[in-house]
Design a protein around this motif. Structure first.
Motif, PDB file in Angstrom:
ATOM      1  N   ASP A 204     -19.187   7.458  23.570  1.00 58.30           N
ATOM      2  CA  ASP A 204     -20.215   8.185  24.008  1.00 58.30           C
ATOM      3  C   ASP A 204     -20.106   9.764  23.492  1.00 58.30           C
ATOM      4  N   LYS A 205     -18.950  10.135  23.559  1.00 50.59           N
ATOM      5  CA  LYS A 205     -18.833  11.665  23.289  1.00 50.59           C
ATOM      6  C   LYS A 205     -19.163  11.693  21.787  1.00 50.59           C
ATOM      7  N   LEU A 206     -18.812  10.647  20.917  1.00 51.50           N
ATOM      8  CA  LEU A 206     -19.124  10.558  19.577  1.00 51.50           C
ATOM      9  C   LEU A 206     -20.464  10.146  18.964  1.00 51.50           C
TER      10      LEU A 206
ATOM     11  N   LYS B 137     -19.039   7.474  10.211  1.00 52.67           N
ATOM     12  CA  LYS B 137     -18.893   8.814  10.003  1.00 52.67           C
ATOM     13  C   LYS B 137     -17.594   9.551  10.035  1.00 52.67           C
ATOM     14  N   TYR B 138     -16.765   9.129  10.999  1.00 51.63           N
ATOM     15  CA  TYR B 138     -15.350   9.730  11.327  1.00 51.63           C
ATOM     16  C   TYR B 138     -14.428   8.699  10.720  1.00 51.63           C
ATOM     17  N   LYS B 139     -13.995   8.777   9.378  1.00 49.03           N
ATOM     18  CA  LYS B 139     -13.364   7.489   8.762  1.00 49.03           C
ATOM     19  C   LYS B 139     -12.108   7.364   9.064  1.00 49.03           C
ATOM     20  N   ASN B 140     -11.279   8.379   9.953  1.00 52.19           N
ATOM     21  CA  ASN B 140      -9.875   7.729  10.449  1.00 52.19           C
ATOM     22  C   ASN B 140      -9.966   7.415  11.924  1.00 52.19           C
TER      23      ASN B 140
ATOM     24  N   ASN C  57      -2.803  10.695  12.093  1.00 52.11           N
ATOM     25  CA  ASN C  57      -3.573  10.569  10.788  1.00 52.11           C
ATOM     26  C   ASN C  57      -4.736   9.568  11.148  1.00 52.11           C
ATOM     27  N   THR C  58      -4.552   8.546  11.854  1.00 52.23           N
ATOM     28  CA  THR C  58      -5.484   7.587  12.271  1.00 52.23           C
ATOM     29  C   THR C  58      -5.510   7.319  13.547  1.00 52.23           C
ATOM     30  N   TYR C  59      -6.664   7.037  14.153  1.00 50.49           N
ATOM     31  CA  TYR C  59      -6.870   6.627  15.793  1.00 50.49           C
ATOM     32  C   TYR C  59      -7.410   5.309  15.998  1.00 50.49           C
ATOM     33  N   ILE C  60      -6.823   4.643  16.664  1.00 49.49           N
ATOM     34  CA  ILE C  60      -7.641   3.281  16.986  1.00 49.49           C
ATOM     35  C   ILE C  60      -7.931   3.244  18.450  1.00 49.49           C
ATOM     36  N   MET C  61      -9.432   2.868  18.513  1.00 47.52           N
ATOM     37  CA  MET C  61     -10.032   2.904  20.049  1.00 47.52           C
ATOM     38  C   MET C  61     -10.119   1.407  20.426  1.00 47.52           C
ATOM     39  N   SER C  62      -9.108   1.313  21.420  1.00 47.03           N
ATOM     40  CA  SER C  62      -9.130  -0.066  22.099  1.00 47.03           C
ATOM     41  C   SER C  62      -9.133   0.029  23.509  1.00 47.03           C
ATOM     42  N   THR C  63     -10.087   0.452  24.009  1.00 46.10           N
ATOM     43  CA  THR C  63      -9.950   1.017  25.433  1.00 46.10           C
ATOM     44  C   THR C  63     -10.920  -0.140  26.392  1.00 46.10           C
ATOM     45  N   GLY C  64     -10.843  -1.331  25.787  1.00 41.66           N
ATOM     46  CA  GLY C  64     -11.743  -2.411  26.697  1.00 41.66           C
ATOM     47  C   GLY C  64     -13.119  -2.214  26.871  1.00 41.66           C
ATOM     48  N   TYR C  65     -13.572  -2.207  28.058  1.00 43.76           N
ATOM     49  CA  TYR C  65     -14.899  -2.111  28.468  1.00 43.76           C
ATOM     50  C   TYR C  65     -15.251  -0.505  28.602  1.00 43.76           C
ATOM     51  N   GLN C  66     -14.349   0.488  28.628  1.00 48.46           N
ATOM     52  CA  GLN C  66     -14.876   1.923  28.846  1.00 48.46           C
ATOM     53  C   GLN C  66     -15.144   2.373  27.367  1.00 48.46           C
ATOM     54  N   THR C  67     -16.240   3.043  27.606  1.00 48.18           N
ATOM     55  CA  THR C  67     -17.057   3.484  26.310  1.00 48.18           C
ATOM     56  C   THR C  67     -17.147   5.067  26.324  1.00 48.18           C
ATOM     57  N   LEU C  68     -16.365   5.668  27.309  1.00 45.08           N
ATOM     58  CA  LEU C  68     -16.284   7.251  27.336  1.00 45.08           C
ATOM     59  C   LEU C  68     -16.078   8.133  26.012  1.00 45.08           C
ATOM     60  N   LEU C  69     -15.125   7.737  25.381  1.00 43.60           N
ATOM     61  CA  LEU C  69     -14.816   8.208  24.140  1.00 43.60           C
ATOM     62  C   LEU C  69     -15.873   7.870  22.847  1.00 43.60           C
TER      63      LEU C  69
ATOM     64  N   GLN D 121     -11.858  15.610  19.804  1.00 42.31           N
ATOM     65  CA  GLN D 121     -12.004  16.789  18.833  1.00 42.31           C
ATOM     66  C   GLN D 121     -12.154  16.410  17.690  1.00 42.31           C
ATOM     67  N   PHE D 122     -13.496  16.325  17.066  1.00 43.04           N
ATOM     68  CA  PHE D 122     -13.967  16.099  15.726  1.00 43.04           C
ATOM     69  C   PHE D 122     -14.351  17.057  14.708  1.00 43.04           C
ATOM     70  N   SER D 123     -14.246  16.908  13.415  1.00 40.08           N
ATOM     71  CA  SER D 123     -14.887  17.808  12.430  1.00 40.08           C
ATOM     72  C   SER D 123     -16.017  17.221  11.918  1.00 40.08           C
ATOM     73  N   GLU D 124     -16.466  17.612  10.743  1.00 36.76           N
ATOM     74  CA  GLU D 124     -17.531  16.753  10.126  1.00 36.76           C
ATOM     75  C   GLU D 124     -17.390  15.421   9.874  1.00 36.76           C
ATOM     76  N   ASP D 125     -16.190  14.929   9.554  1.00 36.19           N
ATOM     77  CA  ASP D 125     -16.305  13.691   9.109  1.00 36.19           C
ATOM     78  C   ASP D 125     -14.782  12.955   9.464  1.00 36.19           C
ATOM     79  N   LYS D 126     -14.093  13.465  10.404  1.00 36.85           N
ATOM     80  CA  LYS D 126     -12.849  13.100  10.790  1.00 36.85           C
ATOM     81  C   LYS D 126     -12.637  13.383  12.456  1.00 36.85           C
ATOM     82  N   ILE D 127     -11.607  12.635  12.995  1.00 38.00           N
ATOM     83  CA  ILE D 127     -11.069  12.990  14.182  1.00 38.00           C
ATOM     84  C   ILE D 127      -9.852  14.230  13.968  1.00 38.00           C
TER      85      ILE D 127
END
Length: 416
Positions: free
Chosen positions: A257-259, A364-367, A243-255, A224-230
């Motif tokens: 793709d949603k952005l 775009k999503y700074k966090n 406050n901050t999210y790290i995407m470390s999902t290997g080869y999976q790009t689903l998340l 769930q994201f707003s204009e400039d953050k998750i």
């Protein structure tokens, strides 16, 4: 619960990022869809091979692969596909394999590879972690005279701290199971190896014991994201905020793709065979059968073979045909011996077309921070990349303010 950081994905990148951020005083939660007992990092060869070993996208790679295909020894399997993303990736991979990029990539590999080696040593010394770390160099063993001659020309100088060209008898000392078909070998002394399973399990245990929260068997399926953050991430039943999210999902790009964030990488399936063999035949150090792209890694209690680069497959199962192919090619250049207590593994590695990891802050999503695309070099670069991400987050930097991001991130590599 008030969380500073959520790390999505508990492979080597996710765990080392959690380690660095915890050390910096952050409240960290690690979420993974599995139970961290069989992730891609577990199947790694355990090589720390940043020195004197070129990237996948090196000049001549296409021709060399075709030659091996004709001999039936190619580690590369390309499944026919009309997938535009895979076709685009292949085109960019071919165009990345040029001398100018090779020179730059090798320099970057050595810079960040040394940082990683130093970090593993420090983690063991300061935190009492046991990675079965061995700084004994990596042996490149050549089974083709032409490629050996080509390689040896690059080392027509003396540097006892960096490499040693082995005699025939020395090859046998280092790899007692090799046969007379070996054309030559070079020991690259700056490389090292470790046990990837121990790295993952020791890191997880250390982090849990020191207050890092783990939420396992929980697949994050939406953002769930707003204009400039998750704002938060969610699974099928729960939402998680930080406050901050790290995407470390290997080869999976689903998340991603949603952005609407296109990550230029493809899943490449690899295999490993872990087994016991007579002690007198075990190699003295990690050995790359360079012309076959088969790696033989000695460990404390067993030995592991890793190989294959299967593009276009979505089948997670261990395919017996590919295991048989690895064994058949390996046995052409070794004396007969029994492989006992075999454990077979297959998994997907996230490959970028130019061997550059995808790290840095989302534009775009700074966090949101990316820590992906490490491919076959996760163990080699995980800790050094985690230090970069930690610096980015702790000092609240933009990508443009972080020289390491500009140097090493695939987001800033320009035209492939």
């Amino acid at each position: 619960m008030n969380r500073d950081i959520i790390v999505i994905g508990a492979g080597i990148m996710g765990l080392t990022a959690a380690y660095e951020l915890h050390k910096s005083g952050k409240k960290v939660t690690v979420i993974d869809e599995g139970n961290i007992t069989d992730c891609t990092s577990f199947g790694n060869a355990g090589l720390l091979s940043a020195f004197d070993k070129g990237p996948l996208s090196n000049p001549g790679v296409v021709l060399d692969t075709l030659k091996l295909m004709f001999k039936g020894e190619s580690p590369v399997i390309l499944h026919p596909t009309l997938d535009k993303k895979i076709i685009s990736w292949l085109w960019k991979f071919i165009n990345s394999a040029n001398p100018q990029r090779l020179k730059r990539t090798i320099a970057l590999f050595e810079k960040y590879g040394q940082i990683t080696i130093d970090k593993y040593k420090k983690m063991q010394e300061e935190d009492g972690l046991d990675f079965d770390f061995q700084h004994k160099g990596m042996l490149s063993l050549f089974t083709n005279q032409e490629t050996y001659n080509k390689k040896i020309k690059q080392y027509s100088y003396e540097d006892e701290t960096r490499f040693k060209i082995l005699t025939k008898s020395e090859i046998k000392d280092y790899v007692p199971c090799s046969n007379e078909k070996a054309k030559g070998a070079i020991l690259f002394k700056k490389n090292a190896h470790l046990d990837p399973k121990k790295v993952i399990t020791q890191l997880k245990e250390y982090l849990e014991n020191n207050g890092v929260e783990f939420i396992l068997n929980e697949k994050i399926t939406d953002i769930q994201f707003s204009e400039d953050k998750i704002e938060y991430v969610k699974s099928a039943t729960k939402t998680y905020e930080a406050n901050t999210y790290i995407m470390s999902t290997g080869y999976q790009t689903l998340l991603a793709d949603k952005l609407n964030k296109e990550l230029i990488m493809t899943p490449a399936k690899g295999y490993s065979i872990t087994f016991n063999m007579p002690k007198e035949y075990e190699p003295l150090t990690s050995t790359l059968f360079a012309d076959l792209f088969i790696i033989m890694s000695p460990r404390k209690d067993d030995v592991r073979l890793t190989s294959k680069l299967e593009i276009g497959s979505t089948n997670p199962a261990v395919v017996k045909k590919q295991i048989d192919s690895i064994k058949e090619n390996f046995k052409k250049y070794t004396i007969p011996f029994e492989m006992s207590n075999e454990k077979l593994w297959a998994g997907f590695r996230p490959l970028t077309p130019n061997d550059m990891p995808l790290i840095g802050r989302d534009e775009k999503y700074k966090n949101l921070i990316y820590g992906m695309g490490l491919g076959w070099l996760g163990m080699t670069f995980g800790p050094s990349l985690a230090m970069i991400l930690n610096d980015l987050i702790i000092n609240d930097l933009e990508n443009k303010d972080c020289d390491d991001i500009l140097l090493f991130s695939g987001f800033y590599q320009g035209k492939y």
